[in-house]
Design an enzyme around this catalytic site. Structure first.
Site, PDB file in Angstrom:
ATOM      1  CE  LYS A 250      -3.910  -1.855   2.695  1.00  7.59           C
ATOM      2  NZ  LYS A 250      -4.965  -1.639   1.694  1.00  7.59           N
TER       3      LYS A 250
ATOM      4  NE  ARG B  38     -10.907  -9.691  -1.919  1.00  7.14           N
ATOM      5  CZ  ARG B  38     -11.219  -8.801  -2.862  1.00  7.14           C
ATOM      6  NH1 ARG B  38     -11.496  -9.194  -4.100  1.00  7.14           N
ATOM      7  NH2 ARG B  38     -11.266  -7.513  -2.572  1.00  7.14           N
TER       8      ARG B  38
HETATM    9  N1  BES Z   1      -8.069  -3.721   4.494  1.00 11.83           N
HETATM   10  C1  BES Z   1      -8.262  -3.326   3.144  1.00 11.83           C
HETATM   11  C2  BES Z   1      -9.567  -2.555   2.929  1.00 11.83           C
HETATM   12  C3  BES Z   1      -9.693  -1.211   3.591  1.00 11.83           C
HETATM   13  C4  BES Z   1      -9.508  -0.062   2.854  1.00 11.83           C
HETATM   14  C5  BES Z   1     -10.071  -1.098   4.914  1.00 11.83           C
HETATM   15  C6  BES Z   1      -9.677   1.179   3.453  1.00 11.83           C
HETATM   16  C7  BES Z   1     -10.218   0.144   5.514  1.00 11.83           C
HETATM   17  C8  BES Z   1     -10.023   1.291   4.756  1.00 11.83           C
HETATM   18  C9  BES Z   1      -8.289  -4.559   2.238  1.00 11.83           C
HETATM   19  O1  BES Z   1      -7.528  -5.629   2.670  1.00 11.83           O
HETATM   20  C10 BES Z   1      -7.773  -4.146   0.916  1.00 11.83           C
HETATM   21  O2  BES Z   1      -6.624  -3.795   0.847  1.00 11.83           O
HETATM   22  N2  BES Z   1      -8.608  -4.198  -0.130  1.00 11.83           N
HETATM   23  C11 BES Z   1      -8.211  -3.833  -1.437  1.00 11.83           C
HETATM   24  C12 BES Z   1      -8.700  -4.878  -2.397  1.00 11.83           C
HETATM   25  C13 BES Z   1      -8.160  -4.727  -3.802  1.00 11.83           C
HETATM   26  C14 BES Z   1      -6.672  -4.985  -3.807  1.00 11.83           C
HETATM   27  C15 BES Z   1      -8.876  -5.683  -4.713  1.00 11.83           C
HETATM   28  C16 BES Z   1      -8.839  -2.469  -1.747  1.00 11.83           C
HETATM   29  O3  BES Z   1      -9.969  -2.218  -1.348  1.00 11.83           O
HETATM   30  O4  BES Z   1      -8.158  -1.657  -2.359  1.00 11.83           O
HETATM   31 MN    MN Z   2      -5.502  -5.443   2.007  1.00 11.99          MN
END
Ligand code: BES
Ligand code: MN
Ligand code: ZN
Length: 508
Positions: free
Chosen positions: A274, A348
């Site tokens: 990230k 997931r």
């Molecule tokens: N933990 C994150 C989602 C999240 C985003 C929680 C903002 C709280 C605030 C999750 O694991 C994630 O990174 N999701 C990705 C999925 C994508 C890579 C398909 C996302 O939402 O960008």
């Molecule tokens: Mn994630």
């Protein structure tokens, strides 16, 4: 000393307390408060007459009248016809916060019968207890105590002049839910170096010990042996050991409700790392797990006639030489293979193995709760939790529970049309479908691991934490899910804690 609330069967007019908080709707002074107004030498009436306080929602005024309560705190409830469960909860939260900011440690709260409008005494008692707990919560354990710091709020008494039976009953429920919510927040707020998967497991063990729940904790070796390949693929990059927690409250012999909470104690994104901006917020990626543990705190206190299992897959998501890579194919607990497109779509993966594990309970229903997608924040903002599911009725039930809880839940469609987003060229499924319908494709991925029970999924990425303080929320953890799950579980209980509940509109 932890904050506590209690019901006192006493009239407000001559109650001795350092601070008396009065919830007042817009308009003139409710007739039942005239006696109290007299006691204060007409001070309350004068504030209203002057228009310095009108009873608007969240409005407050502090006066220092003569009489047995040297401080009277007025809190606005809003228009009398709009006073509902949420308005009462919110006024109580504002009362506790304001009392705390004044440095008063023991106080009383009063909501007159007229002011409570159409809300029955039991519901009022529950809302006041929930709200007071919500407003009293704070976390400064990691700061050195400042000299001028205000002491924490210790106790608030809820005055029930007109007999306290129903109100006391409701208060008991609200107190248990409030304790659950505070517990959830206190776990959520902890940084990733403290709140590790083994720490989450310890908190679960502590709950089990205090309340007599059954508990099983799988360590790394046991998770491998259980063939949870999807959970292990996330955990393999981290020096911290993963845990898989199963906690069970058997208050009845019926098929259990299974609640699954995402317990990623820190989500860096892994190899698909990230950006640095706001990455610290990813300590909240275990908020689903916190909601499940908070719900068990409520269950332990109330002991309703219902059977509930909590499942928490917990791990960090780290990049390292042993981390899973984009393109890797792993085999899940259910046996389906998954192509890892994006290592940041880890929630997931760990939920998939928990859904598969849930089969052994022959559940009446399974609900998972997870900070799953950034896309849900785009869709619903920080106002509502997204819900999807394989069972219309269960989704509706959760929406109703969310309304009663003042934790709004809004549905997204899991139409077959979206299914192809998760098709892989090499494996049974891929873990990311890219940007379009990001929350729904995640929902579809989970659905592929649902086998033989009604299921719904709650995406709390937008509601688990708040970057600002407002009337109902502190900056930081919200404890979202505890009130929602409590309403859901209690309305399914056989002891009928919540047999007849009216669904009233909410604004929280
Ligand atoms: N933990 C994150 C989602 C999240 C985003 C929680 C903002 C709280 C605030 C999750 O694991 C994630 O990174 N999701 C990705 C999925 C994508 C890579 C398909 C996302 O939402 O960008
Ligand atoms: Mn994630
Ligand atoms: Zn995550």
């Amino acid at each position: 000393m932890p904050f506590e609330t209690a019901v006192a069967q006493a009239p407000a007019a001559d109650y001795e307390t350092a601070l008396l908080a009065l919830a007042i709707p817009r308009g003139s002074l409710p007739p039942s408060l005239e006696g109290l107004d007299l006691q204060t030498g007409g001070a309350i009436g004068r504030v209203l007459a002057a228009g310095d306080f009108t009873g608007k929602q969240d409005e407050t005024a502090v006066i220092y009248p003569p009489g047995p309560a040297p401080r009277v705190l007025l809190i606005g409830l809003g228009k009398p016809e709009d006073v509902d469960r949420s308005a009462i909860r919110r006024a109580a939260a504002v009362a506790a916060k304001r009392t705390r900011s004044l440095g008063v440690t023991r106080a009383a709260f009063h909501l007159s019968a007229e002011a409570r409008g159409k809300v029955n005494p039991a519901d009022a008692g529950q809302m006041i207890a929930e709200g007071l707990d919500q407003g009293a919560w704070q976390y400064n354990e990691m700061k050195k105590p400042a000299e001028d710091k205000k002491p924490p709020l210790e106790r608030m008494e809820i005055l029930a002049p007109e007999g306290s039976g129903d109100l006391t009953q409701g208060h008991k429920v609200g107190q248990a839910i409030g304790a659950g919510q505070s517990l959830a927040r206190s776990i959520q707020v902890l940084p990733g170096n403290v709140c590790t998967p083994s720490y989450v497991a310890e908190r679960a063990r502590d709950l089990a010990q205090r309340h007599g729940f059954l508990i099983t904790v799988l360590d790394r070796a046991a998770i491998v042996q259980e063939k949870m390949g999807a959970l292990m693929s996330v955990a393999q990059g981290s020096a911290e050991e993963p845990r898989f927690i199963a906690i069970e409250y058997q208050g009845s012999d019926s098929a259990p409700l299974v609640l699954i909470g995402k317990g990623v104690t820190f989500d860096t994104g892994g190899i698909s790392i990230k950006p640095a901006q706001n990455m610290e917020d990813m300590k909240y990626d275990m908020s689903g797990a916190a909601a499940v543990l908070g719900t068990f705190e409520m269950l332990g206190r109330l002991k309703p006639r219902v059977h509930v299992v909590g499942l928490i897959p917990s791990t960090e998501n780290m990049p390292s030489g042993t981390a899973v890579k984009p393109g890797d194919v792993v085999t899940s607990h259910l046996g389906k293979t998954i192509e890892i497109i994006n290592t940041d779509a880890e929630g997931r993966l760990i939920l998939a193995d928990a859904l598969s594990y849930a089969r052994r309970y022959s559940p009446a229903a399974v609900v998972d709760i997870a900070t799953l997608t950034g896309a849900i924040v785009v869709a619903l903002g920080h106002t509502a939790t997204g819900v999807m599911g394989s069972d219309e009725q269960l989704v509706e039930e959760l929406r109703g529970a969310g309304e009663r809880a003042g934790e709004r839940v809004w549905p997204l469609p899991l139409w077959d049309d979206y299914r192809d987003l998760m098709k892989s060229d090499i494996a049974d499924l891929k873990n990311s479908g890219g940007r379009p319908a990001g929350s729904i494709s995640a929902g579809w991925f989970l659905r592929e691991f649902v086998d033989g029970f009604p299921w719904a999924h709650l995406d709390i990425a937008g509601t688990a934490y708040s970057d600002r303080e407002d009337a109902g929320r502190v900056k930081g953890p919200t404890g979202v899910g505890v009130r929602l799950f409590s309403e859901f579980v209690l309305s399914r209980s056989e002891s009928g804690e919540r047999e007849t509940r009216s669904v009233s509109g909410t604004k929280a």
